[in-house]
Design a protein around this motif. Structure first.
Motif, mmCIF file in Angstrom:
data_model
loop_
_atom_site.group_PDB
_atom_site.id
_atom_site.type_symbol
_atom_site.label_atom_id
_atom_site.label_comp_id
_atom_site.label_asym_id
_atom_site.label_seq_id
_atom_site.Cartn_x
_atom_site.Cartn_y
_atom_site.Cartn_z
ATOM 1 N N SER A 90 -1.655 -11.108 3.390
ATOM 2 C CA SER A 90 -1.886 -10.734 4.908
ATOM 3 C C SER A 90 -1.356 -9.437 5.332
ATOM 4 O O SER A 90 -1.150 -9.152 6.691
ATOM 5 C CB SER A 90 -1.608 -12.010 5.854
ATOM 6 O OG SER A 90 -2.057 -13.225 5.294
ATOM 7 N N GLU A 91 -1.239 -8.370 4.510
ATOM 8 C CA GLU A 91 -0.695 -7.125 4.835
ATOM 9 C C GLU A 91 -1.907 -6.401 5.395
ATOM 10 O O GLU A 91 -3.172 -6.264 4.774
ATOM 11 C CB GLU A 91 -0.057 -6.444 3.579
ATOM 12 C CG GLU A 91 1.355 -6.944 3.502
ATOM 13 C CD GLU A 91 1.866 -5.956 2.395
ATOM 14 O OE1 GLU A 91 1.374 -4.913 1.954
ATOM 15 O OE2 GLU A 91 3.019 -6.409 2.195
ATOM 16 N N THR A 92 -1.463 -5.692 6.512
ATOM 17 C CA THR A 92 -2.762 -4.627 7.212
ATOM 18 C C THR A 92 -2.198 -3.395 7.072
ATOM 19 O O THR A 92 -1.081 -3.110 7.212
ATOM 20 C CB THR A 92 -3.235 -5.279 8.524
ATOM 21 O OG1 THR A 92 -2.005 -5.161 9.313
ATOM 22 C CG2 THR A 92 -3.764 -6.748 8.513
ATOM 23 N N LEU A 93 -3.183 -2.442 7.099
ATOM 24 C CA LEU A 93 -2.955 -1.054 7.277
ATOM 25 C C LEU A 93 -3.036 -0.273 8.574
ATOM 26 O O LEU A 93 -4.231 -0.526 8.933
ATOM 27 C CB LEU A 93 -3.424 -0.213 6.091
ATOM 28 C CG LEU A 93 -3.290 -0.529 4.823
ATOM 29 C CD1 LEU A 93 -4.007 0.023 3.867
ATOM 30 C CD2 LEU A 93 -1.722 -0.576 4.327
ATOM 31 N N GLY A 94 -2.120 0.537 9.084
ATOM 32 C CA GLY A 94 -2.639 1.102 10.301
ATOM 33 C C GLY A 94 -3.263 2.294 10.017
ATOM 34 O O GLY A 94 -3.325 2.586 8.716
ATOM 35 N N PRO A 95 -4.041 3.076 10.997
ATOM 36 C CA PRO A 95 -4.667 4.371 10.948
ATOM 37 C C PRO A 95 -4.006 5.276 9.990
ATOM 38 O O PRO A 95 -4.469 5.930 9.117
ATOM 39 C CB PRO A 95 -5.180 4.744 12.290
ATOM 40 C CG PRO A 95 -4.313 3.952 13.081
ATOM 41 C CD PRO A 95 -3.982 2.787 12.391
ATOM 42 N N ALA A 120 0.941 -1.253 0.033
ATOM 43 C CA ALA A 120 -0.095 -0.104 -0.196
ATOM 44 C C ALA A 120 0.704 1.443 0.025
ATOM 45 O O ALA A 120 0.643 2.113 -0.906
ATOM 46 C CB ALA A 120 -0.796 0.227 1.147
ATOM 47 N N SER A 121 1.733 1.393 0.786
ATOM 48 C CA SER A 121 2.574 2.599 1.005
ATOM 49 C C SER A 121 3.423 2.656 -0.483
ATOM 50 O O SER A 121 3.630 3.762 -0.770
ATOM 51 C CB SER A 121 3.560 2.674 2.169
ATOM 52 O OG SER A 121 3.053 2.350 3.499
ATOM 53 N N SER A 122 4.137 1.528 -0.683
ATOM 54 C CA SER A 122 4.852 1.768 -1.904
ATOM 55 C C SER A 122 3.878 2.234 -3.215
ATOM 56 O O SER A 122 4.697 3.121 -3.988
ATOM 57 C CB SER A 122 5.654 0.410 -2.269
ATOM 58 O OG SER A 122 6.177 0.578 -3.476
ATOM 59 N N THR A 123 3.014 1.514 -3.573
ATOM 60 C CA THR A 123 2.190 1.983 -4.600
ATOM 61 C C THR A 123 1.430 3.298 -4.487
ATOM 62 O O THR A 123 1.474 4.012 -5.739
ATOM 63 C CB THR A 123 1.111 0.974 -4.927
ATOM 64 O OG1 THR A 123 0.398 0.568 -3.709
ATOM 65 C CG2 THR A 123 1.598 -0.450 -5.385
ATOM 66 N N VAL A 124 1.088 3.857 -3.385
ATOM 67 C CA VAL A 124 0.345 5.061 -3.200
ATOM 68 C C VAL A 124 1.401 5.990 -3.479
ATOM 69 O O VAL A 124 1.010 7.059 -4.160
ATOM 70 C CB VAL A 124 -0.151 5.096 -1.722
ATOM 71 C CG1 VAL A 124 -0.467 6.584 -1.465
ATOM 72 C CG2 VAL A 124 -1.297 4.311 -1.557
ATOM 73 N N ILE A 125 2.671 5.976 -2.909
ATOM 74 C CA ILE A 125 3.848 6.943 -3.063
ATOM 75 C C ILE A 125 4.292 7.000 -4.410
ATOM 76 O O ILE A 125 4.130 8.139 -5.261
ATOM 77 C CB ILE A 125 5.139 6.687 -2.230
ATOM 78 C CG1 ILE A 125 4.691 6.948 -0.920
ATOM 79 C CG2 ILE A 125 6.061 7.589 -2.767
ATOM 80 C CD1 ILE A 125 5.611 6.372 0.087
ATOM 81 N N LEU A 126 4.147 5.853 -5.388
ATOM 82 C CA LEU A 126 4.320 5.693 -6.464
ATOM 83 C C LEU A 126 3.369 6.680 -7.488
ATOM 84 O O LEU A 126 3.667 6.745 -8.401
ATOM 85 C CB LEU A 126 4.472 4.291 -7.138
ATOM 86 C CG LEU A 126 5.272 4.151 -8.537
ATOM 87 C CD1 LEU A 126 6.596 4.440 -8.334
ATOM 88 C CD2 LEU A 126 4.998 2.569 -9.075
ATOM 89 N N VAL A 129 3.654 12.476 4.251
ATOM 90 C CA VAL A 129 4.045 12.692 5.619
ATOM 91 C C VAL A 129 3.230 11.611 6.484
ATOM 92 O O VAL A 129 3.888 10.866 7.609
ATOM 93 C CB VAL A 129 3.947 14.092 6.145
ATOM 94 C CG1 VAL A 129 4.152 14.217 7.431
ATOM 95 C CG2 VAL A 129 4.924 15.004 5.190
ATOM 96 N N LEU A 130 2.011 11.460 6.432
ATOM 97 C CA LEU A 130 1.474 10.488 7.306
ATOM 98 C C LEU A 130 1.658 9.096 7.012
ATOM 99 O O LEU A 130 1.686 8.415 8.158
ATOM 100 C CB LEU A 130 -0.292 10.652 7.149
ATOM 101 C CG LEU A 130 -0.826 12.048 7.595
ATOM 102 C CD1 LEU A 130 -2.343 12.202 7.111
ATOM 103 C CD2 LEU A 130 -0.585 12.045 9.440
ATOM 104 N N ILE A 131 1.836 8.667 5.688
ATOM 105 C CA ILE A 131 2.073 7.374 5.519
ATOM 106 C C ILE A 131 3.394 7.058 6.120
ATOM 107 O O ILE A 131 3.876 6.226 6.956
ATOM 108 C CB ILE A 131 2.371 7.284 4.038
ATOM 109 C CG1 ILE A 131 1.038 7.192 3.703
ATOM 110 C CG2 ILE A 131 2.929 5.829 3.688
ATOM 111 C CD1 ILE A 131 1.096 7.234 1.845
#
Length: 292
Positions: free
Chosen positions: A259-264, A91-97, A132-134
């Motif tokens: 099984s990756e989960t995302l924090g708030p 999630a973090s990698s693809t969103v920043i991309l 920044v939040l990510i």
């Protein structure tokens, strides 16, 4: 919008969303995954390129130079991004991309002095806040790998923007198929040279890895073929907006397969980034309509 167009957009988004999953499932070095992704994609394009083989004769020395630099930046893009997927979440990698269009706007402002609208400036601020939040959600005093992965994903986005800028401004008369084949092959050669210099094993990988290399070449290539086909029916901005669904699709796939989960904070930051990029693309579309 035609129902067939919606279906094709959906298929392309699913195909391209699988790219991050295949990289995550692979245990091979990022430079090896990137290299074989480029070489196998070149092989897939070879039958089509053969039809347009006369295009190679039209290229000037200057255009070949541009193609070499484009291939170099494409190699850097995949190397940085694939390595980021080994260090941070899908999630973090693809969103920043997904920041590519905004990075392109900043690049156009710095290089070509293109004007920036207020809406575009607001979209940059919103997207930056999301990143920044990510990063804050991924931060750990004991393990900085996720932050490193996020930074590499950003470098990957910058590299692919450089690749696009070179391609759009230096080689305008070359058919897309031929252009893609050449830069894919050149990127593969650069990655091969890197792997040889660093002493990375080129062939000692189990069958499952080779399957992942091939799938990684097939699925994104199908997506890009569909995107190019759809440009006859919809605007480039519409296709770009559809590509914003890639992080969403990749995150959903990562939840079920990895099984990756995302924090708030990651979840909130990701939504903010996508909102910022959407605002930018929406404002670009309004400007396109205003000019017509």
């Amino acid at each position: 919008m035609k129902k067939s167009v919606i279906v094709l957009l959906g298929i392309s988004v699913v195909c391209i969303a699988f790219a991050a999953i295949f990289v995550k499932l692979s245990g091979a070095p990022a430079s090896i995954i990137s290299m074989y992704r480029m070489f196998f994609a070149s092989l897939l394009l070879l039958p089509v390129v053969y039809k347009y083989r006369q295009e190679f004769l039209k290229l000037t020395v200057r255009e070949w130079g541009a193609l070499i630099f484009a291939g170099l930046f494409l190699a850097m893009h995949f190397g940085f991004w694939f390595e980021s997927l080994h260090l941070t979440s899908v999630a973090s990698s693809t969103v920043i991309l997904a920041l590519q269009p905004i990075i392109a706007m900043v690049g156009a402002y710095l290089v070509y002095k293109e004007k920036v609208s207020l809406r575009a400036a607001v979209s940059v601020f919103i997207s930056f806040l999301g990143v920044v939040l990510i990063s804050w959600g991924d931060f750990s005093f004991t393990d900085l790998s996720a932050i490193t992965g996020n930074f590499l994903s950003f470098l990957g986005a910058v590299a692919v923007v450089c690749y696009f800028m070179i391609g759009q401004n230096a080689v305008r008369n070359l058919k897309h198929w031929v252009y893609s084949f050449i830069v894919f092959a050149i990127a593969g050669v650069f990655l091969l040279i890197y792997n040889i210099i660093t002493g990375t094993a080129l062939t000692a990988y189990p069958p499952v890895e080779w399957l992942l290399f091939i799938l990684l070449a097939i699925f994104p290539t199908i997506a890009h073929v569909i995107f190019n086909y759809l440009l006859y029916d919809v605007s480039p901005t519409t296709v770009s907006m559809a590509m914003l669904l890639e992080p969403v699709g990749a995150s959903i796939l990562a939840f079920f397969i990895l099984s990756e989960t995302l924090g708030p904070l990651q979840l909130t930051g990701g939504m903010i980034v996508l909102i910022g990029v959407y605002i930018f693309l929406w404002s670009e579309r309004r400007e396109e309509y205003a000019k017509t």
